[in-house]
Write a protein that holds these residues in place. Sequence first.
Motif, PDB file in Angstrom:
ATOM      1  N   PRO A 167       0.831  -1.209   0.000  1.00 28.59           N
ATOM      2  CA  PRO A 167       0.000   0.000   0.000  1.00 28.59           C
ATOM      3  C   PRO A 167       0.863   1.256   0.000  1.00 28.59           C
ATOM      4  O   PRO A 167       1.984   1.260   0.532  1.00 28.59           O
ATOM      5  N   LEU A 168       0.347   2.321  -0.574  1.00 29.49           N
ATOM      6  CA  LEU A 168       1.100   3.582  -0.640  1.00 29.49           C
ATOM      7  C   LEU A 168       1.418   4.097   0.761  1.00 29.49           C
ATOM      8  O   LEU A 168       2.502   4.647   0.993  1.00 29.49           O
ATOM      9  N   THR A 169       0.482   3.912   1.694  1.00 31.51           N
ATOM     10  CA  THR A 169       0.740   4.355   3.076  1.00 31.51           C
ATOM     11  C   THR A 169       1.952   3.634   3.653  1.00 31.51           C
ATOM     12  O   THR A 169       2.821   4.248   4.285  1.00 31.51           O
ATOM     13  N   ALA A 170       2.026   2.317   3.443  1.00 31.66           N
ATOM     14  CA  ALA A 170       3.151   1.537   3.960  1.00 31.66           C
ATOM     15  C   ALA A 170       4.460   1.958   3.296  1.00 31.66           C
ATOM     16  O   ALA A 170       5.505   2.043   3.957  1.00 31.66           O
ATOM     17  N   GLN A 171       4.428   2.233   1.974  1.00 33.63           N
ATOM     18  CA  GLN A 171       5.639   2.664   1.276  1.00 33.63           C
ATOM     19  C   GLN A 171       6.137   3.997   1.832  1.00 33.63           C
ATOM     20  O   GLN A 171       7.333   4.166   2.095  1.00 33.63           O
ATOM     21  N   LEU A 172       5.207   4.948   2.003  1.00 33.36           N
ATOM     22  CA  LEU A 172       5.600   6.266   2.495  1.00 33.36           C
ATOM     23  C   LEU A 172       6.135   6.173   3.922  1.00 33.36           C
ATOM     24  O   LEU A 172       7.174   6.763   4.248  1.00 33.36           O
ATOM     25  N   ALA A 173       5.439   5.426   4.779  1.00 38.21           N
ATOM     26  CA  ALA A 173       5.903   5.274   6.165  1.00 38.21           C
ATOM     27  C   ALA A 173       7.276   4.624   6.205  1.00 38.21           C
ATOM     28  O   ALA A 173       8.154   5.029   6.981  1.00 38.21           O
ATOM     29  N   ASP A 174       7.496   3.623   5.348  1.00 35.01           N
ATOM     30  CA  ASP A 174       8.782   2.926   5.327  1.00 35.01           C
ATOM     31  C   ASP A 174       9.909   3.855   4.902  1.00 35.01           C
ATOM     32  O   ASP A 174      11.000   3.852   5.488  1.00 35.01           O
ATOM     33  N   GLN A 175       9.675   4.687   3.876  1.00 33.69           N
ATOM     34  CA  GLN A 175      10.722   5.607   3.414  1.00 33.69           C
ATOM     35  C   GLN A 175      11.028   6.675   4.462  1.00 33.69           C
ATOM     36  O   GLN A 175      12.196   7.036   4.671  1.00 33.69           O
ATOM     37  N   LEU A 176       9.994   7.183   5.121  1.00 30.54           N
ATOM     38  CA  LEU A 176      10.228   8.178   6.169  1.00 30.54           C
ATOM     39  C   LEU A 176      10.963   7.551   7.354  1.00 30.54           C
ATOM     40  O   LEU A 176      11.865   8.166   7.944  1.00 30.54           O
ATOM     41  N   ARG A 177      10.580   6.328   7.699  1.00 30.90           N
ATOM     42  CA  ARG A 177      11.237   5.632   8.805  1.00 30.90           C
ATOM     43  C   ARG A 177      12.723   5.432   8.518  1.00 30.90           C
ATOM     44  O   ARG A 177      13.584   5.662   9.377  1.00 30.90           O
ATOM     45  N   LYS A 178      13.039   5.010   7.284  1.00 31.38           N
ATOM     46  CA  LYS A 178      14.437   4.802   6.913  1.00 31.38           C
ATOM     47  C   LYS A 178      15.211   6.122   6.910  1.00 31.38           C
ATOM     48  O   LYS A 178      16.394   6.156   7.281  1.00 31.38           O
ATOM     49  N   ALA A 179      14.538   7.196   6.513  1.00 32.50           N
ATOM     50  CA  ALA A 179      15.205   8.505   6.516  1.00 32.50           C
ATOM     51  C   ALA A 179      15.558   8.930   7.936  1.00 32.50           C
ATOM     52  O   ALA A 179      16.605   9.544   8.177  1.00 32.50           O
ATOM     53  N   ILE A 180      14.699   8.600   8.891  1.00 32.37           N
ATOM     54  CA  ILE A 180      14.970   8.937  10.293  1.00 32.37           C
ATOM     55  C   ILE A 180      16.089   8.070  10.850  1.00 32.37           C
ATOM     56  O   ILE A 180      17.029   8.553  11.490  1.00 32.37           O
ATOM     57  N   LEU A 181      16.015   6.754  10.573  1.00 34.14           N
ATOM     58  CA  LEU A 181      17.023   5.837  11.103  1.00 34.14           C
ATOM     59  C   LEU A 181      18.396   6.077  10.493  1.00 34.14           C
ATOM     60  O   LEU A 181      19.423   5.827  11.132  1.00 34.14           O
ATOM     61  N   SER A 182      18.419   6.565   9.248  1.00 38.08           N
ATOM     62  CA  SER A 182      19.706   6.819   8.591  1.00 38.08           C
ATOM     63  C   SER A 182      20.320   8.151   9.003  1.00 38.08           C
ATOM     64  O   SER A 182      21.493   8.407   8.740  1.00 38.08           O
ATOM     65  N   GLY A 183      19.522   9.013   9.638  1.00 36.60           N
ATOM     66  CA  GLY A 183      20.027  10.313  10.044  1.00 36.60           C
ATOM     67  C   GLY A 183      19.720  11.415   9.056  1.00 36.60           C
ATOM     68  O   GLY A 183      20.039  12.577   9.293  1.00 36.60           O
ATOM     69  N   LEU A 184      19.096  11.063   7.894  1.00 39.37           N
ATOM     70  CA  LEU A 184      18.710  12.107   6.942  1.00 39.37           C
ATOM     71  C   LEU A 184      17.711  13.056   7.578  1.00 39.37           C
ATOM     72  O   LEU A 184      17.769  14.274   7.388  1.00 39.37           O
ATOM     73  N   LEU A 185      16.797  12.501   8.339  1.00 36.94           N
ATOM     74  CA  LEU A 185      15.886  13.300   9.163  1.00 36.94           C
ATOM     75  C   LEU A 185      16.343  13.189  10.602  1.00 36.94           C
ATOM     76  O   LEU A 185      16.493  12.088  11.130  1.00 36.94           O
ATOM     77  N   ARG A 186      16.573  14.325  11.228  1.00 34.76           N
ATOM     78  CA  ARG A 186      17.108  14.338  12.590  1.00 34.76           C
ATOM     79  C   ARG A 186      16.090  14.956  13.549  1.00 34.76           C
ATOM     80  O   ARG A 186      15.138  15.621  13.118  1.00 34.76           O
ATOM     81  N   PRO A 187      16.289  14.758  14.846  1.00 37.32           N
ATOM     82  CA  PRO A 187      15.378  15.345  15.828  1.00 37.32           C
ATOM     83  C   PRO A 187      15.134  16.824  15.579  1.00 37.32           C
ATOM     84  O   PRO A 187      16.064  17.587  15.289  1.00 37.32           O
ATOM     85  N   ASP A 188      13.874  17.220  15.662  1.00 35.18           N
ATOM     86  CA  ASP A 188      13.403  18.598  15.484  1.00 35.18           C
ATOM     87  C   ASP A 188      13.288  19.015  14.020  1.00 35.18           C
ATOM     88  O   ASP A 188      12.918  20.146  13.740  1.00 35.18           O
TER      89      ASP A 188
END
Length: 464
Positions: A17-38
């Motif tokens: 599902p598109l929701t799962a794809q989007l959540a997965d990409q955002l999750r990976k961006a956070i875990l990789s450090g591309l997205l950081r706290p704040d």
Amino acid sequence: MGETELPLTLDRNDPSPLTAQLADQLRKAILSGLLRPDHTLPATRRMASELGISRGVVVRAFEQLAGEGFLESHGAGGTRVVIRPDVQHPSAKERPVPLIQDSRPIIDLTPGRPSGTPFKDRQWHTAWRKAVSEQGTTFLPPALGTDTLRTAVAGHLAVSRGLDVGPEDVIITAGTSDALHLAVAALRSRRERPRILVEDPGYPTARRVMAAAGAVMETVPIDEDGLRVSQLATLEQLPDAVLITPSHQYPLGGRMPVQERLDLLNWAAKHGVLVLEDDYDSEFRHRRMPLPAVASLPSKADVALLGTFSKTLSPWLRCGYLVVRGESGQALKAMREDLDTPVPGIMQSALTHYIQAGGLSRHITRARREYAHRRALLLERLGARPDLRIAALDGGLHAVLRFQGKDAGQLADEALRRGVRMATLAAYYVDRRPENGLVIGYGAPSDLQLTMALDIIAELLEGR
């Protein structure tokens, strides 16, 4: 920080599902450090427009990650990444640390605690601002509760539980314990030491509160679906009241059949016994719709339904309600008038605004999705184990785990040493021989915390 640009791509040919794809990409961006706290994510409408998808897909993905503990909504301030002590920033890779450290808070899986998300709800904050801005008064709140909150509760129960009640049938309480204390106080006007029948296994706090208020506690053994009325014919002495959890027996999780409910009401009406119906988490059903409340069934019996905002919103509020009828209802009202209300007026005002604006209804809908996801996570992690029987999952926020070959108390002690707190099933028994098992709550921990805790439980069951 400002909004963060993200290289997101969704594949419509992917079976996910598109929701799962989007959540997965955002999750990976956070875990990789591309997205950081704040970091603040783009607004849901803007992200949906840029990706060519509906806004609902983005909203559901954000809600998913918020439930997992990665994101936090700040209303008009946007949705931000939050700091997670159990997720390492890339700069810390050279200093690896275990996921569970002695300095970390315990992952608490004791039952009875909901998610803390209501306090991050914009409508909740708005309701409090309205309550604070109202003209102050030099009078105490009405003993039975403000007319506006009693009306709002009656309206909510008409929709959520099918109860045909008016505000005059509602008493605002400081949660379930206060309601039980009030019930015992009212019964003591007829008998110095009222006898109250409770389920075994059952709610330990209820037993303690009523005993401390002066009641004599007696138990009746129950099965998965609660007490059987045929058992009541064997009682040596009739009780003054019986406390039941018919919609989701606590802690075993079953529900009392409608015929048993009707038989109980006939028995109570015949013998003048007050039925105390604890309807503590009926809003959260995961597989089947809740059966009608005992208080909604036609009968001449006196019934008092106990409800609480502790499970739907938070126990931090210490606010709930009684729905009463009959002679006992009048006695409960009179006793509350004598004792006065323990619920602050500003709390009642805020809850009124929140319910009237639809905030409570929307929160329950969101919370139901969140809890259903965690229930699925529990089944995914433990459901296939042949050495484990899982029960109480039709509704509510907890599960019962039964197993053989390992002592539940020892397993719980070892889990605590590893950073996970759980309750044993034996703690809910009084006079019966207890079953070997655990009672775990999945409402309060984040998805990541729950996953970690379930993995530890699995390791302990395997003897690792």
